[in-house]
Write an enzyme that holds these catalytic residues in place. Structure first.
Site, short mmCIF file in Angstrom:
data_model
loop_
_atom_site.label_atom_id
_atom_site.label_comp_id
_atom_site.label_asym_id
_atom_site.label_seq_id
_atom_site.Cartn_x
_atom_site.Cartn_y
_atom_site.Cartn_z
N HIS A 182 0.82 -1.21 0.00
CA HIS A 182 0.00 0.00 0.00
C HIS A 182 0.86 1.26 0.00
CE1 HIS A 182 -3.64 2.33 0.71
NE2 HIS A 182 -3.01 2.97 1.69
N GLN A 219 -7.93 10.17 12.08
CA GLN A 219 -8.16 11.12 10.99
C GLN A 219 -8.02 12.58 11.43
OE1 GLN A 219 -9.20 9.83 7.49
NE2 GLN A 219 -7.78 8.59 8.67
N HIS A 262 -9.99 3.56 -0.99
CA HIS A 262 -10.30 3.10 0.36
C HIS A 262 -11.15 1.84 0.22
CE1 HIS A 262 -9.85 5.20 4.46
NE2 HIS A 262 -8.69 5.18 3.83
#
Length: 731
Positions: free
Chosen positions: A34, A312, A92
């Site tokens: 990733h 986040q 995502h």
């Protein structure tokens, strides 16, 4: 997923000792597929990422592109302004399978922060979504949750979602894809990059407190989805707070406007460890970070959790020591946390926790030291020709294709999005491309400004049938969407999705989409300035189709564009359609074959895409042009049906050829044009593509087609009912 033994040996050789637990976890995440693109990076050099418009290319949080001076888009020597846009896209996918609402929502939040970290203000979003068969209950559950997550987050932060795509295909059943693109606006003076600049500067963390959510998200995104992923992998999914993100957007704007930021990075994959080590590596310097200084929202967090949590709404800034107080004041103004967590040093990336050194490694080795994979591949096989009855029931075929969830109206999706917030949206979702007003690009003594066209998507039917040519078709189709609104393509970013690259057939298909997208974008003179790779999209159901989502922008003077709907007062032309000349155009990858069974070769895209796109853009901006609509998904049948309104339709005659091939082939590089000056269209396409006069628009709101000796009539209400399948099923 522990650090692979071979990777661990490399780390030991570099460090001269066994890694600490925090180092091992950090390497595991930063060297994951990733983050490190270990299977794809060797292929990405195929893309042409340069050009006079490219200010920042691949490698940063987002690309930066200069806009043309309005009115010079079609000049031989285009001039570029000091008004810039950012372009970024991310996936995502795994998180959206495990938790569709939060997985999709945080995908929006992440790509918006990537935009902010370049000094830009986010002005538009595009979402490209891929799910299993629409008839399956689980696919609908994921679909509804993902759309709700995107709409909730985007609406709350006030960034309009103006474009995108939705596709359904059996092979996404166990692994949906959620790809989100963002465009931001800035100028030369505001530009920020991720590379730290000077020793002694402070590293400042601004935004939400750090919690334990999203731990191991990068490594989770680099694995096949297991059968129990929806429960076992939920801790790896981040939880977003859009209201904090909105505050962070405004705080970032003030920080940039006041020139308080030397470098910036969004905290995404691998959390603080990923963002800070990459900033340091890009600046070819070092850092000392005290992890206990990070503001936290959960008690008793250890060093590894602080380092790798993917909580986040957080940004890491490089700030001059004398300006730290000003940064802190702005953070407090917006009720955001602010921590001075360390400073830039001469070399090495060092993290301590309560006086103990937990990470001490060369930053470049952390960020860029992962070895690349050398994988076997098998070239995709050519599909067999196995066509259904060549003389179909025309009405039944029309209803099946026009009423398919893949070609049906997506109004159920985009009406949940606030696509007009910010007052820039000149052309809303539902057309070939969105059009956003960039007034800032107009010189002081000139008007109008720039219209920014945005198109995004891919078609899994195409790339499943033929990865290379299917990807070429994706690029040309997005460029055609932009040209249909009178804009000239400027640049693109891609999100390359595939299955497990360790399987030779899967990796062969992935290589095909990379090469196809790269070749067609190069032929179109559209630089691919950045992007994202998402592999290991495999589940118990098997790999996803190779899926090359492309987000492309184009520009035009002003904000007016022809609609994709008939006006009811002109000649109907089809441009670029070889089948109307009697050519044998294949049906491979079409919705017609998806509905009726069978297989065929994929129709090879035309070789003169650049000339076609430029001719179409000029026609779209002609005063006599009333409507332009591209022909692609579902073929000519769907394009004509989509152009019918309550007040306007068309009466067309497609000749005596085979009805299935004429109406339902999906060869790209075609468009329907309604005009009162057909000769001007013929002149524009002279030597470029065929132009066929197929009929006239009418004012009775119906579509009448004669083809291959058969006739079909459908009124606007019947067409709307066919195309409303998603609305009906999810109401």
């Amino acid at each position: 997923m522990p650090l692979a033994p071979s990777d661990r040996e490399l780390v030991i050789d570099e460090l001269g000792r066994d890694p600490t637990p925090a180092e091992e976890a950090l390497f595991e995440n930063l060297w994951s597929e990733h983050c490190a693109y270990r299977s794809s990076r060797p292929l990405l050099s195929a893309f042409d990422s340069g050009g006079p418009q490219v200010v920042v290319g691949p490698g940063d949080d987002a690309a930066v592109v200069a806009l043309p001076v309005p009115g010079t888009e079609d000049d031989a020597e285009t001039r570029y302004s000091d008004t810039y846009i950012t372009m970024g896209v991310e996936s995502h996918n795994h998180p959206s399978y495990v938790d569709p609402f939060d997985g999709a929502a945080t995908g929006v939040g992440g790509i918006v922060r990537d935009t902010m970290s370049m000094g830009a203000y986010p002005i538009a979003l595009a979402d490209s979504l891929y799910f299993g068969d629409f008839d399956r209950e689980h696919s609908r559950y994921l679909f509804e949750g993902v759309v709700e997550g995107i709409s909730h987050y985007g609406n709350c932060i006030g960034v309009p979602t103006v474009s995108g795509s939705v596709a359904f295909h059996d092979d996404y059943e166990g692994n949906p894809l959620v790809n989100v693109a963002c465009v931001g606006l800035l100028d030369e003076e505001r530009l920020v990059t991720a590379a730290v600049q000077e020793t002694g500067n402070k590293l400042v963390l601004v935004g939400n407190g750090t919690g334990r959510d999203g731990l191991g998200g990068a490594s989770f995104a680099s694995e096949d989805l297991a059968e129990d992923a929806e429960t076992e992998d939920r801790p790896a999914v981040q939880v977003g707070d859009p209201y904090t993100e909105k505050l962070l957007i405004e705080a970032n704007e003030e920080l940039v406007e006041n020139d308080l930021v030397r470098a910036a990075r969004d905290l995404g994959a691998a959390g603080l460890g990923g963002a800070s080590s990459e900033m340091i590596a890009k600046g070819d310097l070092g850092a000392e970070i005290e992890l206990e200084r990070v503001h936290q929202r959960e008690p008793n967090m250890n060093a590894l959790e602080i380092l790798l949590a993917e909580s986040q709404e957080r940004m890491c800034y490089e700030v001059r020591p004398e300006e730290v107080d000003a940064v802190r004041d702005i953070a407090e103004k917006y009720d955001l946390g602010c921590s001075v967590i360390g400073e830039v040093t001469e070399d090495r990336y060092v993290c301590t926790f309560e006086g103990e050194t937990v990470v001490d490694a060369p930053a470049e080795f952390l960020a860029d030291g992962a070895p690349m994979n050398d994988l076997d591949h098998v070239e995709p096989a050519e599909p067999e020709v196995d066509l259904p009855d060549p003389t179909p029931d025309l009405r039944a075929a029309f209803e099946a294709v026009v009423g398919s969830p893949n070609t049906a109206s997506k109004e159920w999706v985009y009406r949940q999005y606030d696509h007009e917030v910010g007052t820039r949206t000149a052309l809303r979702p539902g057309d070939d491309a969105a059009l956003v007003a960039v007034r800032e690009s107009a010189p002081v003594d000139a008007a109008p400004g720039t219209g920014l066209a945005l198109s995004a998507g891919a078609d899994p039917n195409w790339t499943d049938a033929a990865p290379y040519d299917g990807a070429r078709a994706v690029a040309l189709e997005n460029a055609t969407n932009i040209a249909a609104k009178g804009a000239y393509p400027l640049a693109a970013v891609d999100c390359l999705n595939g299955g497990n690259p360790e399987k030779p057939d899967v990796y062969g298909g992935f290589r095909g989409i990379v090469d196809g997208l790269a070749d067609e974008c190069a032929d179109l003179n559209v630089p691919v300035v950045g992007g994202n790779v998402s592999l290991y999209n495999d589940s118990e159901a098997g790999p996803v189709p190779p899926t090359p989502t492309l987000a492309m922008v184009g520009t035009k003077p002003g904000y007016d564009a022809p609609p994709a709907a008939f006006a009811g007062e002109g000649t109907v032309l089809v441009v670029g359609d070889a089948a109307l000349d009697g050519a044998d155009v294949a049906l491979g990858g079409s919705e017609y074959l998806a509905q009726h069974g069978g297989s065929d070769a994929f129709p090879t895209p035309p070789e003169n895409g650049t000339e076609f796109v430029r001719a179409l853009a000029s026609v779209a901006d002609h005063d006599a042009t009333h409507a332009v609509h591209d022909v692609s998904h579902g073929g000519l049948a769907v394009s004509l049906a989509e152009m019918v309104t309550a007040d306007a339709g068309a009466d067309v005659d497609l000749g005596d050829g085979d009805a299935a091939h004429l109406l339902f082939n999906e060869r790209v590089g075609r468009a329907v044009v309604e005009t009162t000056d057909p000769e001007a269209v013929r002149e524009a396409f002279d030597g470029v593509a065929p132009v066929h006069e197929v009929g006239a628009s009418t004012s009775d709101g119906s579509l009448d087609i004669d083809v291959g000796g058969a006739s079909l009539s459908a009124g606007v209400e019947e067409i709307r009912e066919l195309r409303a399948i998603i609305d009906r099923e999810l109401a």
